[in-house]
Design an enzyme around this catalytic site. Structure first.
Site, mmCIF file in Angstrom:
data_model
loop_
_atom_site.group_PDB
_atom_site.id
_atom_site.type_symbol
_atom_site.label_atom_id
_atom_site.label_comp_id
_atom_site.label_asym_id
_atom_site.label_seq_id
_atom_site.Cartn_x
_atom_site.Cartn_y
_atom_site.Cartn_z
ATOM 1 C CG ASP A 50 -0.126 0.169 2.594
ATOM 2 O OD1 ASP A 50 0.773 -0.705 2.742
ATOM 3 O OD2 ASP A 50 -0.503 1.031 3.099
ATOM 4 C CD GLU B 237 4.370 1.193 6.833
ATOM 5 O OE1 GLU B 237 4.983 1.392 7.889
ATOM 6 O OE2 GLU B 237 3.973 1.839 6.191
HETATM 7 ZN ZN LIG Z 1 7.004 2.137 4.141
#
Ligand SMILES: [Zn+2]
Length: 447
Positions: free
Chosen positions: A92, A154
């Site tokens: 992501d 994340e």
């Molecule tokens: Zn990162």
């Protein structure tokens, strides 16, 4: 395979690695609330295909219980009795930010001067591509057991880290964990991140009156809340700018020494503004506490009238030396704010987040092996830096796998502008990162 054969294999694979990275960058996999989750799933699927094509087996998505941000897992068994390496990256990305400030569209990858530009090129889609390149160099038959986990949110959330890591403890178990979400201190300078600061925050509220009263009528005898809050906040630093909260840990820094010129070059600090704190700059950035006031709730200037402000509050953020106890630090911060209230005013503290920092074990065999691998890949010895920001994953990894060695590195560099516009990765450093990783496996293999 010897080092030269690996170097050649990675180099020959670079056009393929570049097109994999371009494919991933084209997918706007933003996992922030309010964004379409379809691209996040698409990037998980593309990641799975790339890993599989590189030689990973058993590749599958790990679905989160209540969010459509799948992670990707794969593994390859090495020779009997060899150690296990777990590779980490995330697929992501950050939102693109102001489109008009990008030199080329964020999700249309383009190479300029040896760098690939596009959102996620350095943070952290290059990590996926490096893992794939290292595996491909071994033809899918690495000299150690290799597992890979590529997270899907994340940048957006830490909510599922316990589910993803602790909840898959047996699947992910490893002797060495490679967190390829870091970067090089300078382009071409191999770098290991050896520490992460912790972080805590709180909201402090000062109340002096039940209601606002006229400042002409009562000012002089009755204190206003904003002046009192300012006095409290002013006690967070001593005259030199060191954190004045008693009882916090700090330690000397032995890695890269940041110079004042470098720091000034990297920050848009106004020329006359002095640096705060004492000790080396690296210490101040990486191994000592740092306190900042992030915001204040009080009347706006244009709405301010001749009244004594009855209540005001501020958000205070405290970064901690790696390894310092965040719960204890939050207590010390809260007590400091309450104890420094002037004139008997009411102070309440609402405690916020408490995130652990970490000092990575740097005396283990994998750390030494990565030193040698990086030196061979880059032609110079690696440097050690700290991370000033928090990386919530790493303390979770350390807690889940207390015996594993954790290595933090990556292909981004000081020009990568990750999280900002014109994000990019140096393709030379991407190649060297993949090579260092492949060489690490070779170093870790039982001889
Ligand atoms: Zn990162």
């Amino acid at each position: 395979m010897n080092a030269d054969e690996l170097r050649d294999a990675i180099h020959e694979g670079m056009p393929g690695s570049l097109s994999e990275l371009e494919r991933l960058v084209r997918i706007p996999s933003i996992a922030f609330p309010g964004y379409d989750t379809a691209p996040v799933r698409a990037s998980a699927e593309a990641t799975a295909e790339i890993l599989e094509a590189a030689g990973f087996a058993g590749v599958h998505l790990i679905e989160l219980p209540d969010e459509d941000h799948p992670a990707v897992f794969g593994e390859v068994a090495g020779p009997e009795g060899s150690p296990t390496v777990l590779l980490y990256a995330h697929h992501d990305v950050q939102p693109e930010g102001p489109l008009e400030e990008w030199s080329s569209p964020p999700f249309e990858p383009v190479v300029r001067d040896g760098r690939l530009y596009g959102r996620g090129s350095s943070d952290d889609k290059c990590g996926i591509v490096a893992h794939a390149a290292a595996m491909r160099a071994f033809g899918g038959a690495p000299p150690v057991n290799v597992k890979v986990i590529v997270e899907g949110e994340e940048e957006a959330s830490t909510a599922h880290l316990p589910f993803l890591i602790e909840g898959h403890k047996d699947l992910l178990a490893a002797d060495v964990v490679c967190v390829a979400d870091g970067g090089n201190w300078r382009t071409g300078v191999p770098t290991l991140e050896t520490s992460i600061r912790g972080v805590v925050d709180c909201r402090v509220t000062v109340r002096t009156l039940d209601l606002a009263v006229h400042s002409g009528q009562f000012g002089g005898a009755v204190p206003d809340a904003l002046s009192c809050l300012a006095r409290i906040l002013a006690t967070l630093h001593d005259a030199e700018g060191n954190v004045a909260i008693a009882g916090l840990a700090s330690f000397p820094w032995s890695g890269v020494q940041v110079t004042e010129d470098e720091l000034r070059e990297e920050t848009p600090m106004r020329p006359g503004v002095e640096l705060i704190g004492s000790g080396s700059i690296s210490e101040r950035l990486w191994s000592r506490p740092a306190v900042s006031v992030l915001g204040i709730d009080a009347p706006r200037v244009r709405e301010a009238s001749n009244q004594l402000v009855p209540v005001a509050s501020a958000k205070v953020s405290l970064r901690l030396a790696p390894g310092d106890d965040p719960d204890k630090a939050l207590e010390l911060l809260s007590r400091h704010l309450v104890d420094h209230a002037p004139w008997g005013v009411e102070v309440t503290v609402e405690q916020g987040e408490a995130g652990h920092g970490l000092q990575v074990r740097s005396n283990g065999p994998a750390f030494a092996a990565m030193h040698r691998a990086m030196e061979t890949a880059y032609g110079r010895a690696p440097v050690e830096i700290g991370s000033g920001g928090s990386v919530p994953l790493v303390p979770v990894l350390a807690r889940t796998f207390p015996l594993a060695e954790i290595l933090m590195y990556g292909a981004s560099d000081e020009r990568s502008q990750y999280h900002s516009v014109d994000e990019s990765v140096d393709l030379g450093d991407l190649e060297r990162t993949a090579l260092a990783e492949a060489l690490l496996w070779r170093e870790l293999a039982p001889h």
